[in-house]
Design a protein around this motif. Structure first.
Motif, PDB file in Angstrom:
ATOM      1  N   GLN A 175       0.812  -1.213   0.000  1.00  0.00           N
ATOM      2  CA  GLN A 175       0.000   0.000   0.000  1.00  0.00           C
ATOM      3  C   GLN A 175       0.849   1.269   0.000  1.00  0.00           C
ATOM      4  N   ILE A 176       1.828   1.272  -0.921  1.00  0.00           N
ATOM      5  CA  ILE A 176       2.671   2.465  -1.087  1.00  0.00           C
ATOM      6  C   ILE A 176       1.992   3.344  -2.139  1.00  0.00           C
ATOM      7  N   PRO A 177       1.577   4.552  -1.783  1.00  0.00           N
ATOM      8  CA  PRO A 177       0.853   5.373  -2.764  1.00  0.00           C
ATOM      9  C   PRO A 177       1.753   5.877  -3.893  1.00  0.00           C
ATOM     10  N   TYR A 178       1.198   5.955  -5.082  1.00  0.00           N
ATOM     11  CA  TYR A 178       1.917   6.550  -6.217  1.00  0.00           C
ATOM     12  C   TYR A 178       0.906   7.217  -7.132  1.00  0.00           C
ATOM     13  N   PRO A 179       1.362   8.106  -8.022  1.00  0.00           N
ATOM     14  CA  PRO A 179       0.424   8.854  -8.862  1.00  0.00           C
ATOM     15  C   PRO A 179      -0.410   7.929  -9.759  1.00  0.00           C
ATOM     16  N   PRO A 180      -1.674   8.274 -10.004  1.00  0.00           N
ATOM     17  CA  PRO A 180      -2.582   7.378 -10.726  1.00  0.00           C
ATOM     18  C   PRO A 180      -2.464   7.472 -12.244  1.00  0.00           C
ATOM     19  N   ASN A 181      -1.435   8.116 -12.754  1.00  0.00           N
ATOM     20  CA  ASN A 181      -1.367   8.408 -14.189  1.00  0.00           C
ATOM     21  C   ASN A 181      -1.065   7.209 -15.069  1.00  0.00           C
ATOM     22  N   VAL A 182      -0.438   6.179 -14.479  1.00  0.00           N
ATOM     23  CA  VAL A 182       0.022   5.070 -15.315  1.00  0.00           C
ATOM     24  C   VAL A 182      -1.041   3.982 -15.420  1.00  0.00           C
ATOM     25  N   ASN A 183      -1.389   3.656 -16.648  1.00  0.00           N
ATOM     26  CA  ASN A 183      -2.350   2.585 -16.898  1.00  0.00           C
ATOM     27  C   ASN A 183      -1.571   1.351 -17.329  1.00  0.00           C
ATOM     28  N   ILE A 184      -1.674   0.328 -16.520  1.00  0.00           N
ATOM     29  CA  ILE A 184      -0.836  -0.847 -16.759  1.00  0.00           C
ATOM     30  C   ILE A 184      -1.503  -1.813 -17.736  1.00  0.00           C
ATOM     31  N   ILE A 185      -0.738  -2.216 -18.735  1.00  0.00           N
ATOM     32  CA  ILE A 185      -1.169  -3.267 -19.658  1.00  0.00           C
ATOM     33  C   ILE A 185      -0.295  -4.468 -19.372  1.00  0.00           C
ATOM     34  N   ARG A 186      -0.920  -5.565 -19.001  1.00  0.00           N
ATOM     35  CA  ARG A 186      -0.151  -6.766 -18.676  1.00  0.00           C
ATOM     36  C   ARG A 186       0.145  -7.539 -19.957  1.00  0.00           C
ATOM     37  N   VAL A 187       1.408  -7.898 -20.148  1.00  0.00           N
ATOM     38  CA  VAL A 187       1.772  -8.775 -21.266  1.00  0.00           C
ATOM     39  C   VAL A 187       2.502  -9.983 -20.682  1.00  0.00           C
ATOM     40  N   ALA A 188       2.486 -11.088 -21.422  1.00  0.00           N
ATOM     41  CA  ALA A 188       3.174 -12.273 -20.922  1.00  0.00           C
ATOM     42  C   ALA A 188       4.650 -11.945 -20.736  1.00  0.00           C
ATOM     43  N   CYS A 189       5.203 -11.210 -21.690  1.00  0.00           N
ATOM     44  CA  CYS A 189       6.634 -10.918 -21.682  1.00  0.00           C
ATOM     45  C   CYS A 189       6.820  -9.585 -22.375  1.00  0.00           C
ATOM     46  N   THR A 190       7.796  -8.802 -21.952  1.00  0.00           N
ATOM     47  CA  THR A 190       8.024  -7.529 -22.648  1.00  0.00           C
ATOM     48  C   THR A 190       8.502  -7.778 -24.078  1.00  0.00           C
ATOM     49  N   GLY A 191       8.933  -8.996 -24.357  1.00  0.00           N
ATOM     50  CA  GLY A 191       9.270  -9.370 -25.735  1.00  0.00           C
ATOM     51  C   GLY A 191       8.065  -9.239 -26.656  1.00  0.00           C
ATOM     52  N   ARG A 192       6.860  -9.209 -26.090  1.00  0.00           N
ATOM     53  CA  ARG A 192       5.639  -9.058 -26.890  1.00  0.00           C
ATOM     54  C   ARG A 192       5.432  -7.606 -27.328  1.00  0.00           C
ATOM     55  N   VAL A 193       6.108  -6.676 -26.667  1.00  0.00           N
ATOM     56  CA  VAL A 193       5.826  -5.260 -26.913  1.00  0.00           C
ATOM     57  C   VAL A 193       6.402  -4.844 -28.267  1.00  0.00           C
ATOM     58  N   ASP A 194       5.531  -4.779 -29.211  1.00  0.00           N
ATOM     59  CA  ASP A 194       5.873  -4.341 -30.559  1.00  0.00           C
ATOM     60  C   ASP A 194       6.081  -2.830 -30.480  1.00  0.00           C
ATOM     61  N   PRO A 195       7.191  -2.326 -31.023  1.00  0.00           N
ATOM     62  CA  PRO A 195       7.409  -0.877 -30.974  1.00  0.00           C
ATOM     63  C   PRO A 195       6.223  -0.084 -31.544  1.00  0.00           C
ATOM     64  N   VAL A 196       5.485  -0.725 -32.424  1.00  0.00           N
ATOM     65  CA  VAL A 196       4.305  -0.049 -32.996  1.00  0.00           C
ATOM     66  C   VAL A 196       3.284   0.267 -31.898  1.00  0.00           C
ATOM     67  N   PHE A 197       3.208  -0.591 -30.855  1.00  0.00           N
ATOM     68  CA  PHE A 197       2.278  -0.304 -29.752  1.00  0.00           C
ATOM     69  C   PHE A 197       2.593   1.057 -29.136  1.00  0.00           C
ATOM     70  N   ILE A 198       3.874   1.364 -29.066  1.00  0.00           N
ATOM     71  CA  ILE A 198       4.307   2.595 -28.405  1.00  0.00           C
ATOM     72  C   ILE A 198       3.938   3.801 -29.283  1.00  0.00           C
ATOM     73  N   LEU A 199       4.165   3.629 -30.574  1.00  0.00           N
ATOM     74  CA  LEU A 199       3.768   4.704 -31.504  1.00  0.00           C
ATOM     75  C   LEU A 199       2.260   4.916 -31.449  1.00  0.00           C
ATOM     76  N   LYS A 200       1.535   3.797 -31.406  1.00  0.00           N
ATOM     77  CA  LYS A 200       0.064   3.888 -31.332  1.00  0.00           C
ATOM     78  C   LYS A 200      -0.367   4.571 -30.037  1.00  0.00           C
ATOM     79  N   ALA A 201       0.341   4.264 -28.954  1.00  0.00           N
ATOM     80  CA  ALA A 201      -0.025   4.891 -27.673  1.00  0.00           C
ATOM     81  C   ALA A 201       0.058   6.404 -27.798  1.00  0.00           C
ATOM     82  N   PHE A 202       1.106   6.897 -28.441  1.00  0.00           N
ATOM     83  CA  PHE A 202       1.231   8.352 -28.624  1.00  0.00           C
ATOM     84  C   PHE A 202       0.104   8.883 -29.494  1.00  0.00           C
TER      85      PHE A 202
END
Lengths: 161, 654
Positions: free
Chosen positions: A33-60
């Motif tokens: 229960q350590i408080p932190y800012p609510p700005n980050v929306n977490i997307i769970r992936v099996a592995c960060t190897g799944r993170v296609d750089p296109v996802f990041i461009l799309k996020a922007f």
């Protein structure tokens, strides 16, 4: 609270967390229960190897001001080396984003283990703080769109595995 | 589309921060067809039952559960969905406890964040596919590679459970290293006495009908995968029929040629047709083609003529390739030892009185070259013996780890020297002493109490130099500081590092099971899953994984057998998780980037199709291929690009 200008700006952040280490690290922060800012929306992936750089461009494109990729520490990847692939892809993406006028601090890659609840909170807080100081995303969105949309001529066409 | 959102209040804990009413309203504004339900404690038995009955009654198209971390109860909720008659993959969990209620100070912010994340979950779930587990027939039988302690244990346990085992042994004999040792640490138990009953079980016991032993054999090809391997084994000719031979040794007597016996490290001679040493099992001779006159153009058949059993010596025996099917492969191929010539200052191979520990074991053995007498190559018993510990171990240029077993056998030597050569001095030159184990420490205690034993610590093996002192080797110790000392010893025994077996690399490549940085077989996880390799269906046991003693090798053999028994059950299908990559062959250009990035060798290129193909049995669903594919021709089930983007958009704009 300030009522106008950059201080009132609350960045929108997407965080890609691997299921085995970093997501568990976020759960540790939750359990403690350590408080932190609510700005980050977490997307769970099996592995960060799944993170296609296109996802990041799309996020922007979708309005994110920053993206976080949190992986297992080197040597701890549940899938042997997905974290290192994610690291490589992040390095290449940064170069591309620089050409588009996107600040490096907007895409942070870090390692958070299942035990590092404190580190998770620190990374989140630092990222949100850095983005607050940077202000809203101001990269060339038409160029980002060109990269993320056309998979043949876009980012995928030139990135390495 | 009807989406049911179940909001778990966690007994009111979550609702201290998050206002469900706000979430309900927000979802109503953002989505159509969402029904919102509040539940007290969804993870309780009652909660899960009511979830299942609610789903059975209302038949939603998708379910979103806003509760705690999916790492806690996701599997249970998936079962509840299945119990309610719904495909469990049509659900998505949103973590509003660990990621919102417990870490957000301001309730308004917490409510807004919860609404965003749940809205994202609704958007994601809309794209979920009703995935199905696939089931595959499996072969419950196993191939065990190596008939040392680990392989024997694994083979016997599998056979005991009714499984058929093909036990593949490279050498002509079974039992591994311990059958060559007179006594074993920690209790100085007789090696052959301990292990021979086990060998008897494999050869003639009740379980032997389930074990096919192939000696002089090696794996040459592995096709297929977990549950359905198809292997080829090269069986070299023995020239003696293991069924017919009675082990009388008449052939050996008759053979006219001899050479150094490699099983005694060349310290004595054996014939071209020979037993490795008395008591080696199976008790059947083997013929050495390189030495036999018949194979160098002669027409000698003295052995066959001397044989009292017709056909027991078969000079027409030929190499054979045999094929076997198996669901599991257990690698128990053991280790090698460091080549002491890599440290020329120790004089091994140059100075007659310098032996390695495996050689010294044979000198101690009653069935060894000297009948168990500790005598040098000159036939004289040494008045003193120097044992050099840590040869090549903990040494950057050689084996950069502690080999773990050497101190204990060196202390065993101390014990045996005391008995066999009373009054002889024993010098222990060591870098570190490692004597773990509840029984093993007594060895060190005993050696320390021996007035003839002297322990000398060196800091670098290069500080030692062994010279031929005329009447025997002399050891010069030159510490970095302080003065040099010289010790005369009638015999020097080097304790070489335990290193990966010579053929480990080739075997690893054949099995697609990787080696670690040292060259030992890499475990799936060093602590959690040390009996498994990184390749599904390939299990590890014994010193092929790391240096280990007999007790540990036996336990590892049992562990590997246990894993194979639990995972491959006759009559039970193999569950194949639907969370794997999928190739769209139409889109695939055949660049094979995915083949290169897959950490599990689950992707192959099908030249006929001109496209990559993912084997769902080998794929573990990491998704790195999907990220690497330049044409977006690979999807990752349950983590599709569409699902991830929908979740992201929902979270950013919710």
């Amino acid at each position: 609270m300030a009522d106008s200008g950059i201080l009132a700006f609350e960045p929108k952040v997407v965080g890609f967390l691997c299921n085995w280490c970093s997501y568990a690290g976020a759960d540790k922060a939750g359990a403690a229960q350590i408080p932190y800012p609510p700005n980050v929306n977490i997307i769970r992936v099996a592995c960060t190897g799944r993170v296609d750089p296109v996802f990041i461009l799309k996020a922007f494109e979708m309005g994110a001001d920053g993206v976080l990729i949190l992986a297992c520490h080197p040597g701890d990847c549940h899938y042997k080396e997905g974290n290192l692939r994610a690291f490589q892809r992040h390095r290449i993406l940064l170069r591309l984003l620089r050409d588009l006028g996107v600040e490096e601090e907007r895409v942070r890659f870090d390692y958070v283990s299942a035990g590092e609840g404190d580190k998770f909170v620190k990374v989140i807080s630092e990222t949100v703080e850095a983005l607050r100081n940077l202000g809203p995303m101001n990269g060339d969105s038409s160029k980002i769109h060109a990269l993320s949309d056309d998979s043949h001529g876009g980012f995928h066409g030139q990135h390495i595995a | 589309m009807k989406t049911a959102v179940y909001f778990c209040t966690c007994s009111g804990n979550v609702t201290e921060k998050i206002d469900p009413e706000h979430v309900r309203q927000r979802l109503g504004e953002l989505h159509e067809g969402v029904s919102f339900f509040e539940a007290g404690l969804l993870c309780s038995e009652e909660g899960r039952e009511s979830l299942a009955s609610d789903i059975a009654k209302n038949r939603p198209d998708r379910v979103v559960i806003a509760a705690c971390s999916p790492r806690e109860h996701e599997a249970e909720f998936m079962r509840a969905l299945a119990a309610g008659g719904m495909n469990p993959y049509l659900m998505h969990m949103v973590n509003i406890r660990e990621q919102v209620a417990w870490v957000t100070e301001d309730p308004a912010e917490a409510s807004a964040k919860a609404a965003r994340l749940i809205s994202a979950g609704v958007a994601r779930a809309a794209l979920h596919e009703p995935l199905e587990k696939r089931e595959l027939d499996v072969c419950p039988d196993a191939v065990v590679l190596g008939a040392g302690p680990a392989g024997l244990k694994a083979a016997l346990l599998l056979a005991g459970a009714g499984r058929k085992v093909t036990l593949v042994e490279k050498s002509p004999l079974i039992g591994g290293m311990p059958v060559r040792y007179e006594e074993l640490f920690p209790a100085l138990e007789c090696g052959p006495c301990m292990i021979e009953p086990l060998l008897g079980d494999v050869l003639h016991g009740e379980l032997a009908t389930n074990i096919e032993l192939l000696t002089l054999s090696e794996l040459t090809e592995v096709l297929g995968f977990y549950g359905n391997f198809s292997v080829k084994i090269k069986k070299r000719p023995r020239y003696a029929d293991t069924e017919k031979c009675i082990g009388c040794a008449e052939c050996v007597e008759a053979c006219p040629v001899s050479a150094g016996n490699q099983y005694n490290y060349g310290m004595d001679e054996r014939k071209a047709v020979y037993f490795p040493f008395p008591g080696a099992l199976p008790n059947v001779p083997v013929l050495d083609e390189a030495l036999c006159l018949r194979f160098s153009g002669g027409d000698c058949r003295l052995c066959a003529d001397a044989c009292p059993v017709p056909g027991a010596i078969d000079l027409d025996d030929r190499e054979e390739i045999v094929g076997r099917k198996a669901g599991a492969v257990i690698v128990a191929t053991g280790s090698g030892v460091y080549d002491c010539r890599g440290l020329p200052n120790l004089g091994y191979g140059e100075i007659a009185g310098v032996y390695t520990a495996p050689e010294f074991e044979r000198l101690l053995a009653a069935n060894g070259p000297t009948g168990g007498e500790i005598v040098g190559r000159d036939g004289r018993a040494p008045g003193s013996v120097a044992i050099i510990h840590c040869v090549g171990s903990m040494d950057k240029g050689h084996a950069d780890y502690c080999s773990g077993i050497c101190c204990r056998y060196a202390l065993k030597f101390n014990h045996m020297l005391e008995k066999k050569l009373p009054g002889a001095k024993v010098y222990h030159f060591f870098r570190e002493l490692a004597v773990p184990g509840k029984e093993d420490f007594a060895l060190l205690k005993h050696a320390r109490e021996n007035p003839e034993a002297l322990f000398i610590r060196y800091s670098d093996i290069r500080d030692l130099e062994i010279r031929d002192g005329g009447s025997g080797p002399s050891i010069i110790h030159r510490p970095g500081s302080g003065k040099s000392e010289t010790f005369a010893a009638g015999m020097v025994v080097l304790c070489p590092a335990v290193v990966p077996a010579a053929g480990a690399g080739a075997l690893a490549a054949m099995l697609d099971a990787p080696l670690d940085g040292f060259g030992f077989f890499e475990e799936l996880h060093g602590r959690l899953d040390s009996a498994k390799s990184k390749m599904n269906g390939v299990y590890l046991a014994g010193a092929c994984q790391a240096p280990m003693d007999i007790r540990e090798a036996m336990s590892r053999g049992a562990a590997a057998a246990g894993c194979a028994l639990s995972e491959l059950v006759p009559g039970r299908m193999l569950d194949v998780s639907p969370l794997h990559g999928v190739v769209d062959a139409e889109k695939c250009s055949g660049c094979r980037v995915c083949v290169a990035v897959c950490p599990y060798k689950a992707i192959s290129f099908d030249p006929e199709l001109g496209a990559a193909e993912i084997n769902p049995v080998l794929c573990r669903g990491c998704g790195t291929c999907a990220a690497a594919c330049p044409l977006e021709a690979i999807g990752a089930n349950h983590f599709t690009t569409g699902e991830i983007l929908a979740e992201m958009e929902g979270a950013l704009n919710g």
